[in-house]
Design a protein around this motif. Structure first.
Motif, PDB file in Angstrom:
ATOM      1  N   GLY A  44      -7.837 -81.892  28.833  1.00  0.00           N
ATOM      2  CA  GLY A  44      -7.187 -80.820  29.571  1.00  0.00           C
ATOM      3  C   GLY A  44      -8.170 -79.728  29.947  1.00  0.00           C
ATOM      4  N   PHE A  45      -7.922 -79.069  31.090  1.00  0.00           N
ATOM      5  CA  PHE A  45      -8.860 -78.058  31.577  1.00  0.00           C
ATOM      6  C   PHE A  45      -8.950 -76.855  30.642  1.00  0.00           C
ATOM      7  CE2 PHE A  45      -9.842 -74.147  33.810  1.00  0.00           C
ATOM      8  CZ  PHE A  45     -11.016 -74.481  34.469  1.00  0.00           C
ATOM      9  N   GLU A  46      -7.827 -76.240  30.319  1.00  0.00           N
ATOM     10  CA  GLU A  46      -7.867 -75.033  29.491  1.00  0.00           C
ATOM     11  C   GLU A  46      -8.428 -75.335  28.114  1.00  0.00           C
ATOM     12  OE1 GLU A  46      -7.612 -71.979  30.188  1.00  0.00           O
ATOM     13  OE2 GLU A  46      -7.055 -72.304  32.278  1.00  0.00           O
ATOM     14  N   GLU A  47      -8.063 -76.494  27.569  1.00  0.00           N
ATOM     15  CA  GLU A  47      -8.565 -76.876  26.259  1.00  0.00           C
ATOM     16  C   GLU A  47     -10.076 -77.118  26.304  1.00  0.00           C
ATOM     17  OE1 GLU A  47      -4.279 -77.729  26.633  1.00  0.00           O
ATOM     18  OE2 GLU A  47      -6.023 -78.275  27.850  1.00  0.00           O
ATOM     19  N   ALA A  48     -10.541 -77.742  27.387  1.00  0.00           N
ATOM     20  CA  ALA A  48     -11.975 -77.989  27.538  1.00  0.00           C
ATOM     21  C   ALA A  48     -12.744 -76.680  27.692  1.00  0.00           C
ATOM     22  CB  ALA A  48     -12.224 -78.890  28.746  1.00  0.00           C
ATOM     23  N   ARG A  49     -12.201 -75.780  28.492  1.00  0.00           N
ATOM     24  CA  ARG A  49     -12.865 -74.488  28.702  1.00  0.00           C
ATOM     25  C   ARG A  49     -12.969 -73.715  27.389  1.00  0.00           C
ATOM     26  NH1 ARG A  49     -11.928 -69.172  30.655  1.00  0.00           N
ATOM     27  NH2 ARG A  49     -13.367 -68.578  32.336  1.00  0.00           N
ATOM     28  N   GLN A  50     -11.899 -73.759  26.613  1.00  0.00           N
ATOM     29  CA  GLN A  50     -11.901 -73.081  25.313  1.00  0.00           C
ATOM     30  C   GLN A  50     -12.932 -73.724  24.388  1.00  0.00           C
ATOM     31  OE1 GLN A  50      -8.074 -72.945  23.311  1.00  0.00           O
ATOM     32  NE2 GLN A  50      -9.038 -72.634  21.299  1.00  0.00           N
ATOM     33  N   ALA A  51     -12.951 -75.053  24.360  1.00  0.00           N
ATOM     34  CA  ALA A  51     -13.866 -75.748  23.459  1.00  0.00           C
ATOM     35  C   ALA A  51     -15.326 -75.479  23.813  1.00  0.00           C
ATOM     36  CB  ALA A  51     -13.592 -77.247  23.504  1.00  0.00           C
ATOM     37  N   LEU A  52     -15.642 -75.430  25.105  1.00  0.00           N
ATOM     38  CA  LEU A  52     -17.022 -75.216  25.536  1.00  0.00           C
ATOM     39  C   LEU A  52     -17.566 -73.860  25.094  1.00  0.00           C
ATOM     40  CD1 LEU A  52     -16.782 -76.675  29.152  1.00  0.00           C
ATOM     41  CD2 LEU A  52     -18.183 -77.603  27.297  1.00  0.00           C
ATOM     42  N   ALA A  53     -16.683 -72.890  24.942  1.00  0.00           N
ATOM     43  CA  ALA A  53     -17.125 -71.530  24.599  1.00  0.00           C
ATOM     44  C   ALA A  53     -16.852 -71.153  23.153  1.00  0.00           C
ATOM     45  CB  ALA A  53     -16.440 -70.522  25.528  1.00  0.00           C
ATOM     46  N   ASP A  54     -16.272 -72.034  22.368  1.00  0.00           N
ATOM     47  CA  ASP A  54     -15.877 -71.700  20.995  1.00  0.00           C
ATOM     48  C   ASP A  54     -17.078 -71.828  20.058  1.00  0.00           C
ATOM     49  OD1 ASP A  54     -14.767 -71.594  18.392  1.00  0.00           O
ATOM     50  OD2 ASP A  54     -12.844 -72.304  19.160  1.00  0.00           O
ATOM     51  N   PRO A  55     -17.515 -70.731  19.430  1.00  0.00           N
ATOM     52  CA  PRO A  55     -18.698 -70.803  18.549  1.00  0.00           C
ATOM     53  C   PRO A  55     -18.463 -71.641  17.301  1.00  0.00           C
ATOM     54  CG  PRO A  55     -17.638 -68.651  18.370  1.00  0.00           C
ATOM     55  CD  PRO A  55     -16.966 -69.365  19.506  1.00  0.00           C
ATOM     56  N   ARG A  56     -17.199 -71.981  17.009  1.00  0.00           N
ATOM     57  CA  ARG A  56     -16.929 -72.840  15.848  1.00  0.00           C
ATOM     58  C   ARG A  56     -17.225 -74.301  16.148  1.00  0.00           C
ATOM     59  NH1 ARG A  56     -10.828 -71.199  14.973  1.00  0.00           N
ATOM     60  NH2 ARG A  56     -10.984 -71.495  17.250  1.00  0.00           N
ATOM     61  N   LEU A  57     -17.493 -74.611  17.411  1.00  0.00           N
ATOM     62  CA  LEU A  57     -17.946 -75.950  17.794  1.00  0.00           C
ATOM     63  C   LEU A  57     -19.460 -75.896  17.914  1.00  0.00           C
ATOM     64  CD1 LEU A  57     -14.902 -76.258  18.392  1.00  0.00           C
ATOM     65  CD2 LEU A  57     -15.534 -77.689  20.335  1.00  0.00           C
ATOM     66  N   SER A  58     -20.117 -76.420  16.904  1.00  0.00           N
ATOM     67  CA  SER A  58     -21.578 -76.338  16.827  1.00  0.00           C
ATOM     68  C   SER A  58     -22.221 -77.463  17.638  1.00  0.00           C
ATOM     69  CB  SER A  58     -22.027 -76.451  15.371  1.00  0.00           C
ATOM     70  OG  SER A  58     -23.433 -76.556  15.281  1.00  0.00           O
ATOM     71  N   LYS A  59     -23.432 -77.185  18.124  1.00  0.00           N
ATOM     72  CA  LYS A  59     -24.231 -78.200  18.812  1.00  0.00           C
ATOM     73  C   LYS A  59     -25.439 -78.607  17.970  1.00  0.00           C
ATOM     74  CE  LYS A  59     -24.089 -78.632  23.060  1.00  0.00           C
ATOM     75  NZ  LYS A  59     -24.718 -78.685  24.392  1.00  0.00           N
ATOM     76  N   ASN A  60     -25.477 -78.182  16.744  1.00  0.00           N
ATOM     77  CA  ASN A  60     -26.616 -78.434  15.867  1.00  0.00           C
ATOM     78  C   ASN A  60     -26.540 -79.861  15.320  1.00  0.00           C
ATOM     79  OD1 ASN A  60     -28.656 -78.447  13.979  1.00  0.00           O
ATOM     80  ND2 ASN A  60     -28.090 -76.491  13.041  1.00  0.00           N
ATOM     81  N   THR A  61     -27.047 -80.790  16.094  1.00  0.00           N
ATOM     82  CA  THR A  61     -26.967 -82.194  15.695  1.00  0.00           C
ATOM     83  C   THR A  61     -27.750 -82.478  14.423  1.00  0.00           C
ATOM     84  OG1 THR A  61     -28.806 -82.710  17.187  1.00  0.00           O
ATOM     85  CG2 THR A  61     -26.589 -83.015  18.042  1.00  0.00           C
TER      86      THR A  61
END
Length: 395
Positions: A44-61
């Motif tokens: 979903g668009f709104e869910e994706a937009r929220q996820a992309l900016a949420d600092p609780r979703l880390s990119k530290n692989t």
């Protein structure tokens, strides 16, 4: 959910599958992903937009995969690049390159992009089909990013080949070998640049490393490899997807031929309609996060389907229609938040110039094969054509 990249029908047109998944739930657990435990897929668009900016979703692989066994042999410069970091490390690395990709900096590159495009198109035959991907969409952005970085012309063919191999879905040994080839090449080029400094972006990054010590040697190599690959991959797929979309929508193509000044404002709709980015790069939850009413426990990978979000009817009326008059700014192709693609202005400038020249020089361009015979790259991360045969005749 079966592996979508194994399904030719999905590769040809993923949007019915995306729509069905989104209709079930815009956020759901799917049995694919890292560690054998599955991932959460966001459509979903709104869910994706929220996820992309949420600092609780880390990119530290590195943190996510620490202690996990892996048979992969990716070079660290590829496995742990700027895209796989969080603030403050990400902030520091990004700050070093943003100045080279501002609108003003890209404007200075436009004459070079235009000359390069003309030189490539000058070689196109008009008495036989030409592969637009191989003869324009791939070489143009490779030449431009290599020029910006300072990669010597004799080396660019190898850089182009290794970069393509990094996206060889289903061939981990090929991907791993390409990662080492690119990193080893860049390590050698950095050494040459230190001996004979110049004025390119790579030289400025070396200065940041050697002068101010804002980069470790590993970070320097990693950042340069990332810029090489990311600096052309999106544009390659954008050009192929955009030209195909226009050829399949004659009224919209005719509109741009009559009013080429609208090409610039049409780019966002072309980016939305068939995004060159299929799935955003890796993220995982550092704590429980609720998206679209679904709670995602801590420690779970989250796959954000950019292509699906850009076709969400809750955000875009009639999303499966190509409408170049649509105000499509706000699409998620370049991401959202602090990780938004730093090279977006360059990608749009290259596409703008290339489309203008294609429509001007070859007003009768058409597909040389039926659309259903086109082949698509077998990868989940990006969406792009393997080839795009077109027939052209000069204006």
């Amino acid at each position: 959910m079966s592996e979508p990249t194994a399904d030719p029908a999905f590769l040809h047109d993923p949007y019915p599958t995306y729509a069905a998944l989104r209709l079930q739930c815009p956020v759901q657990h799917v049995p694919t992903g890292s560690g054998g435990h599955g991932s959460y897929l966001v459509t979903g668009f709104e869910e994706a937009r929220q996820a992309l900016a949420d600092p609780r979703l880390s990119k530290n692989t590195a943190a996510f995969f620490a202690g996990k066994e892996s048979r992969r042999r990716l070079h660290p410069a590829v496995a742990h690049n700027m895209l796989a970091t969080d603030p403050p490390q990400h902030t520091r690395l990004r700050r070093l390159v943003t100045g080279s990709f501002t609108t003003g900096a890209v404007e200075d590159l436009r004459p070079f992009i235009a000359r390069t495009t003309d030189a490539l198109l000058d070689r196109w035959p008009t008495d036989s089909p030409v592969d637009l991907v191989a003869e324009l969409a791939v070489p143009l952005p490779v030449i431009v990013i290599c020029e910006l970085l300072g990669v010597p012309e004799p080396d660019r063919a190898n850089v182009r080949r290794w970069s393509g191999e990094l996206f060889a879905s289903g061939a981990p040994a090929v991907i791993d070998a390409a990662s080492h080839s690119l990193a080893d090449y860049m390590t050698g080029l950095i050494a040459e640049k230190r001996a004979q400094p110049g004025q390119a972006l790579l030289d400025r990054l070396i200065s940041a490393r050697d002068g101010d010590d804002r980069l470790s040697e590993e970070e320097l190599v990693s950042l340069c490899v990332l810029l090489l690959v990311a600096g052309h991959e999106t544009t390659t797929n954008l050009l192929g997807n955009a030209v195909l979309a226009l050829l399949q929508h004659p009224s919209e193509l005719h509109r741009l031929r009559r009013r080429p000044a609208e090409i610039t404002s049409s780019l966002d709709e072309l980016l939305r309609y068939d995004s060159p980015i299929s799935t955003a790069t890796f993220r995982f939850t550092t704590e429980a996060v609720t998206l679209g009413g679904v709670e995602i426990p801590a420690g779970n990978p989250v796959l954000i389907a950019i292509g699906a979000a850009n076709r969400d009817p809750a955000r875009w009326p009639e999303p499966d229609d190509l409408d170049l008059g649509r105000g499509a700014a706000g699409h998620l192709t370049f991401g959202h938040g602090i990780h938004r693609c730093v090279g977006a202005p360059l990608a749009k400038a290259e596409a703008d110039i290339a489309l203008r020249k294609l429509l001007t020089r070859f007003p009768d361009m058409k597909l040389a094969v039926p659309a259903e015979q086109l082949t698509w790259r077998r990868t989940r991360l990006v969406r792009g054509l393997s080839t795009l045969p077109v027939s052209v005749s000069p204006a």
